[in-house]
Each structure stands twice: as C-alpha cells, then as structure tokens.
Motif scaffolding. Sequence first.
Motif, PDB file in Angstrom:
ATOM      1  N   ILE A 188       0.970  -1.142   0.101  1.00 62.63           N
ATOM      2  CA  ILE A 188      -0.012   0.048  -0.208  1.00 62.63           C
ATOM      3  C   ILE A 188       0.779   1.189  -0.039  1.00 62.63           C
ATOM      4  O   ILE A 188       1.630   1.488   0.986  1.00 62.63           O
ATOM      5  CB  ILE A 188      -1.011  -0.070   1.267  1.00 62.63           C
ATOM      6  CG1 ILE A 188      -1.716  -1.271   1.138  1.00 62.63           C
ATOM      7  CG2 ILE A 188      -1.546   1.448   1.315  1.00 62.63           C
ATOM      8  CD1 ILE A 188      -2.683  -1.301   2.551  1.00 62.63           C
ATOM      9  N   ASN A 189       0.690   2.047  -1.106  1.00 60.40           N
ATOM     10  CA  ASN A 189       1.585   3.173  -1.280  1.00 60.40           C
ATOM     11  C   ASN A 189       1.027   4.464  -0.500  1.00 60.40           C
ATOM     12  O   ASN A 189      -0.074   4.994  -1.213  1.00 60.40           O
ATOM     13  CB  ASN A 189       1.898   3.568  -2.638  1.00 60.40           C
ATOM     14  CG  ASN A 189       2.643   2.476  -3.301  1.00 60.40           C
ATOM     15  OD1 ASN A 189       3.510   1.571  -2.675  1.00 60.40           O
ATOM     16  ND2 ASN A 189       2.676   2.197  -4.427  1.00 60.40           N
ATOM     17  N   ASN A 190       1.299   4.657   0.802  1.00 60.65           N
ATOM     18  CA  ASN A 190       0.444   5.517   1.658  1.00 60.65           C
ATOM     19  C   ASN A 190       1.241   6.092   2.719  1.00 60.65           C
ATOM     20  O   ASN A 190       1.660   5.410   3.705  1.00 60.65           O
ATOM     21  CB  ASN A 190      -0.600   4.930   2.040  1.00 60.65           C
ATOM     22  CG  ASN A 190      -1.664   5.935   2.902  1.00 60.65           C
ATOM     23  OD1 ASN A 190      -1.183   6.988   3.622  1.00 60.65           O
ATOM     24  ND2 ASN A 190      -2.955   5.957   2.730  1.00 60.65           N
ATOM     25  N   THR A 191       2.084   7.188   2.346  1.00 58.39           N
ATOM     26  CA  THR A 191       3.095   7.953   3.408  1.00 58.39           C
ATOM     27  C   THR A 191       2.443   8.136   4.645  1.00 58.39           C
ATOM     28  O   THR A 191       3.198   7.909   5.588  1.00 58.39           O
ATOM     29  CB  THR A 191       3.487   9.047   2.786  1.00 58.39           C
ATOM     30  OG1 THR A 191       3.977   8.923   1.370  1.00 58.39           O
ATOM     31  CG2 THR A 191       4.507   9.901   3.712  1.00 58.39           C
ATOM     32  N   ASP A 192       1.341   8.654   4.708  1.00 60.50           N
ATOM     33  CA  ASP A 192       0.487   8.735   6.178  1.00 60.50           C
ATOM     34  C   ASP A 192       0.533   7.662   7.099  1.00 60.50           C
ATOM     35  O   ASP A 192       0.651   7.398   8.220  1.00 60.50           O
ATOM     36  CB  ASP A 192      -0.990   9.181   5.816  1.00 60.50           C
ATOM     37  CG  ASP A 192      -1.736   9.613   7.104  1.00 60.50           C
ATOM     38  OD1 ASP A 192      -0.978  10.394   7.884  1.00 60.50           O
ATOM     39  OD2 ASP A 192      -2.636   9.387   7.380  1.00 60.50           O
ATOM     40  N   LEU A 193       0.289   6.395   6.163  1.00 59.61           N
ATOM     41  CA  LEU A 193       0.353   5.210   6.937  1.00 59.61           C
ATOM     42  C   LEU A 193       1.549   4.564   7.325  1.00 59.61           C
ATOM     43  O   LEU A 193       1.805   3.539   8.119  1.00 59.61           O
ATOM     44  CB  LEU A 193      -0.544   3.941   6.132  1.00 59.61           C
ATOM     45  CG  LEU A 193      -2.169   4.123   6.286  1.00 59.61           C
ATOM     46  CD1 LEU A 193      -2.867   3.024   5.540  1.00 59.61           C
ATOM     47  CD2 LEU A 193      -2.601   4.065   7.803  1.00 59.61           C
ATOM     48  N   LEU A 194       2.661   5.296   6.707  1.00 65.62           N
ATOM     49  CA  LEU A 194       3.959   4.498   6.820  1.00 65.62           C
ATOM     50  C   LEU A 194       4.272   4.731   8.561  1.00 65.62           C
ATOM     51  O   LEU A 194       4.881   3.952   9.128  1.00 65.62           O
ATOM     52  CB  LEU A 194       5.064   5.171   6.048  1.00 65.62           C
ATOM     53  CG  LEU A 194       6.348   4.729   5.627  1.00 65.62           C
ATOM     54  CD1 LEU A 194       6.267   3.074   5.418  1.00 65.62           C
ATOM     55  CD2 LEU A 194       7.149   5.523   5.085  1.00 65.62           C
ATOM     56  N   THR A 195       3.880   5.869   8.789  1.00 65.78           N
ATOM     57  CA  THR A 195       3.943   6.485  10.413  1.00 65.78           C
ATOM     58  C   THR A 195       2.497   6.433  10.879  1.00 65.78           C
ATOM     59  O   THR A 195       1.831   7.376  10.474  1.00 65.78           O
ATOM     60  CB  THR A 195       4.690   7.564  10.564  1.00 65.78           C
ATOM     61  OG1 THR A 195       5.968   7.594   9.990  1.00 65.78           O
ATOM     62  CG2 THR A 195       4.435   7.754  11.880  1.00 65.78           C
ATOM     63  N   HIS A 196       2.333   5.339  11.725  1.00 70.23           N
ATOM     64  CA  HIS A 196       0.656   5.237  12.021  1.00 70.23           C
ATOM     65  C   HIS A 196       0.769   5.126  13.671  1.00 70.23           C
ATOM     66  O   HIS A 196       1.367   4.566  14.430  1.00 70.23           O
ATOM     67  CB  HIS A 196       0.391   3.909  11.558  1.00 70.23           C
ATOM     68  CG  HIS A 196      -0.916   3.544  12.121  1.00 70.23           C
ATOM     69  ND1 HIS A 196      -2.402   4.194  11.665  1.00 70.23           N
ATOM     70  CD2 HIS A 196      -1.684   2.493  12.618  1.00 70.23           C
ATOM     71  CE1 HIS A 196      -3.167   3.688  12.161  1.00 70.23           C
ATOM     72  NE2 HIS A 196      -3.137   2.617  12.674  1.00 70.23           N
ATOM     73  N   ASP A 197      -0.142   6.091  13.833  1.00 69.44           N
ATOM     74  CA  ASP A 197      -0.556   6.080  15.452  1.00 69.44           C
ATOM     75  C   ASP A 197      -2.070   5.222  15.725  1.00 69.44           C
ATOM     76  O   ASP A 197      -3.051   5.232  14.768  1.00 69.44           O
ATOM     77  CB  ASP A 197      -0.916   7.627  15.858  1.00 69.44           C
ATOM     78  CG  ASP A 197      -1.016   7.533  17.344  1.00 69.44           C
ATOM     79  OD1 ASP A 197      -2.000   6.983  18.067  1.00 69.44           O
ATOM     80  OD2 ASP A 197      -0.458   8.441  18.008  1.00 69.44           O
ATOM     81  N   VAL A 198      -1.927   4.455  16.626  1.00 67.32           N
ATOM     82  CA  VAL A 198      -3.118   3.413  16.905  1.00 67.32           C
ATOM     83  C   VAL A 198      -4.269   4.100  17.151  1.00 67.32           C
ATOM     84  O   VAL A 198      -5.306   3.488  17.099  1.00 67.32           O
ATOM     85  CB  VAL A 198      -2.832   2.341  17.953  1.00 67.32           C
ATOM     86  CG1 VAL A 198      -1.536   1.538  17.469  1.00 67.32           C
ATOM     87  CG2 VAL A 198      -2.552   3.092  19.189  1.00 67.32           C
ATOM     88  N   ASP A 199      -4.351   5.235  17.545  1.00 70.87           N
ATOM     89  CA  ASP A 199      -5.500   6.030  17.713  1.00 70.87           C
ATOM     90  C   ASP A 199      -6.226   6.619  16.441  1.00 70.87           C
ATOM     91  O   ASP A 199      -7.314   6.707  16.270  1.00 70.87           O
ATOM     92  CB  ASP A 199      -5.294   7.533  18.484  1.00 70.87           C
ATOM     93  CG  ASP A 199      -4.907   7.369  19.887  1.00 70.87           C
ATOM     94  OD1 ASP A 199      -5.580   6.135  20.437  1.00 70.87           O
ATOM     95  OD2 ASP A 199      -4.327   8.066  20.476  1.00 70.87           O
ATOM     96  N   GLU A 200      -5.383   6.320  15.294  1.00 73.35           N
ATOM     97  CA  GLU A 200      -5.915   6.609  13.893  1.00 73.35           C
ATOM     98  C   GLU A 200      -6.459   5.306  13.333  1.00 73.35           C
ATOM     99  O   GLU A 200      -6.103   5.119  12.131  1.00 73.35           O
ATOM    100  CB  GLU A 200      -5.162   7.518  13.220  1.00 73.35           C
ATOM    101  CG  GLU A 200      -4.668   8.812  13.824  1.00 73.35           C
ATOM    102  CD  GLU A 200      -3.931   9.646  13.083  1.00 73.35           C
ATOM    103  OE1 GLU A 200      -3.026   8.857  12.446  1.00 73.35           O
ATOM    104  OE2 GLU A 200      -3.603  10.639  13.507  1.00 73.35           O
TER     105      GLU A 200
END
Length: 346
Positions: A88-100
């Motif tokens: 999955i090419n998704n820069t936002d998901l590359l660093t992920h907070d479990v609250d999101e």
Amino acid sequence: LCIPFSVIAQKECGTPSPEIRRFVSPEQLQRVAMTDPVHLNIFVHVIASDNGLNRAATDSMILVQLENMQEFYSPFDICFTLLGIEQINNTDLLTHDVDEVSELFPFLVPDAIDIFIHATLMDGNENLNGSAYMIPNTYLSLRASAVMSSTNQSTTAHEMGHCLGLYHTFQGGDENVARSGNCANCAESGDGLCDTEADPHSDTYDTGNFIDTTLCTYFGTVTDNCNALYVMDPHNIMTYGWRPCRDIFTPGQGAVMLFTIAHEPTLTNCITPQNVYFSPVTNMTISSGQEVYAAYQSISIQGIHYEINGQARGYFGATSITIMPSARFAPGSGSVSLNAQHLQCN
C-alpha cells in the motif's frame, strides 16, 4: 517532524485491555475439541511511501515471521492460509498512530485477519512493536523493526494471540502465585488461566529488567499478596520481557483461542474451507471493496465469468488453484489475485 529520542518511550504492545474482561470458564475449556485443524485466512498489507519507496518490510522477512507464527500455533491445530501480500503506497500510513485506526478500514479484506506493517507504530509519544486494537479482533498492526528482526520471532504471534482472545499474562494485575488453595485467584485474575504463571509486570515494575536473556529465566524478588515469590515464565508468548525467549503457548491458551474462533462470529467467518468449487454457470461481479475466495487445499474454477469494476479487488487463495480454459476474468481497472502460497501446518 523530528522528535528527540529521549522523549519517546518504548512499549511492547498497544493492545488495550477491555473494560470488562470475559474469561472462558474451565468447564468451557474442557469442552473445546477440534477433530481437524482449523485454518484461518490472513492477508498482509505492507506500507510504503506514496511513490512506492521506503517499503516497511520485505516479502521474504514477512514470510519468515509468518512461518515462525505458524510454528507456535501448530501444536493446537491452528493453521493460517496466506491469501496474499500487497503493498500500500500511503506515506501517512507509513507512520501510524493506533488512535487513527479508522485509516486502516478501507483496506480490510473481508473474512480474513488483516496484518498491517508500518515503518513506525505509535501510541501518542510511545513507540509500539504491535497492536491488535482490541480483544478479540480481525486486524493488527506491526512495526517494521519487529518484522525485519532476525531475533524477534514472537511479536507477530503475540498480537495474533490477542486477535484470538488472549490477554497478557499480567492483564489486570493482582494475580497470586498459588494455583490451588485459599490464595489461588488465577481463574479470575491475570489472564484468567491457571496454567500460565502469575506475572507481576506492571507500569511500575518491568519484568524485562529481571530476565536472564541467556537462560531465559526470571530472577525478580517481588512477592504476591500472600507473600509468595513470583516465578513468571519468560517463554510465554503473551508476556513482556525478552522477545527472543518467548516461544510457547500453554494448553489453556490454545483452548481459549479455539473457543474464541468457534464462538466469535467475525473470526468464525475467517475459517478457510477445505475445498471451493465454482460451477460452469457461476457469474460474479463486484464494483467496490474486496472479495475473498479461499480454501486450504484446492480451488477449482471452470466456466466462471468474474468481472471487477472500478478499484475493486478479488482474491483467490489456496494450496492448489485449477483454472479451466472456460474461465474468464475481467479485472477492468481493479485487480484479481490468484495466490497458491500456504504456510506449512503440522
């Protein structure tokens, strides 16, 4: 955003304890019996940057970790059917907070346990190795370093244990060492199991500081409410401590997982049938989301007209997939995946 390392705490697992813990009674566990191995669909999503670079983990190391996990679960006849590994090419998901967590929902594959691998996994300002988000559940996240490590073979199995209904061995605290007699409270404290050792780990007492990493033994001197010395087992996969030491589930933990698979509908839906056969008159069209067709032995496809519209995705996964010349796939701008990979289950 640059955050000094000194302000970031390290935490093993971000899976929260339910507000109300539900334990499986000893009577229910005694009735757990599977005549055949149970196979569960799993699907892996590995995150990369928007441009396809900075992939969190390689396929080869992902497969190593899945094979390690399968080895831990095989004694209880719990097996896993790998439907596929997608990037999955998704820069936002590359660093992920479990609250999101809602950011993961568009990628969930139905009737499968989804495993997401991120470069960085956080809970606020704490680094995590993994999180199953709730107990039980059908999706989990892992930190890339926990997957790419050659010594950490247990984090994937640990988070999967939460998905299948297991608590940490120290969950809730205040469990006494005794397994019988007046001081015994193992059926209603800790993880609710009396065949896992009482575990004194807490926010103020880190058992990882009292484990001999060579011998995998616990040498702490803390005592319980009855003044008995704790003897927590660093080998149990659902503990905190030294990850390379963790390599076992107890029979009670295995029974809890089998009970949860049989009685939790979302997990029951993930059970892989033995064989799937599509008859010559089968016509299927999907326009959005994902559809999964899996078998742990074989899928036979003949005469099928399978059409995918938009960005929809279809997955066929089995040890053996037979496609007759009369079958027709029309993926459009979506995709059809045929995956014959499987994990060896004793």
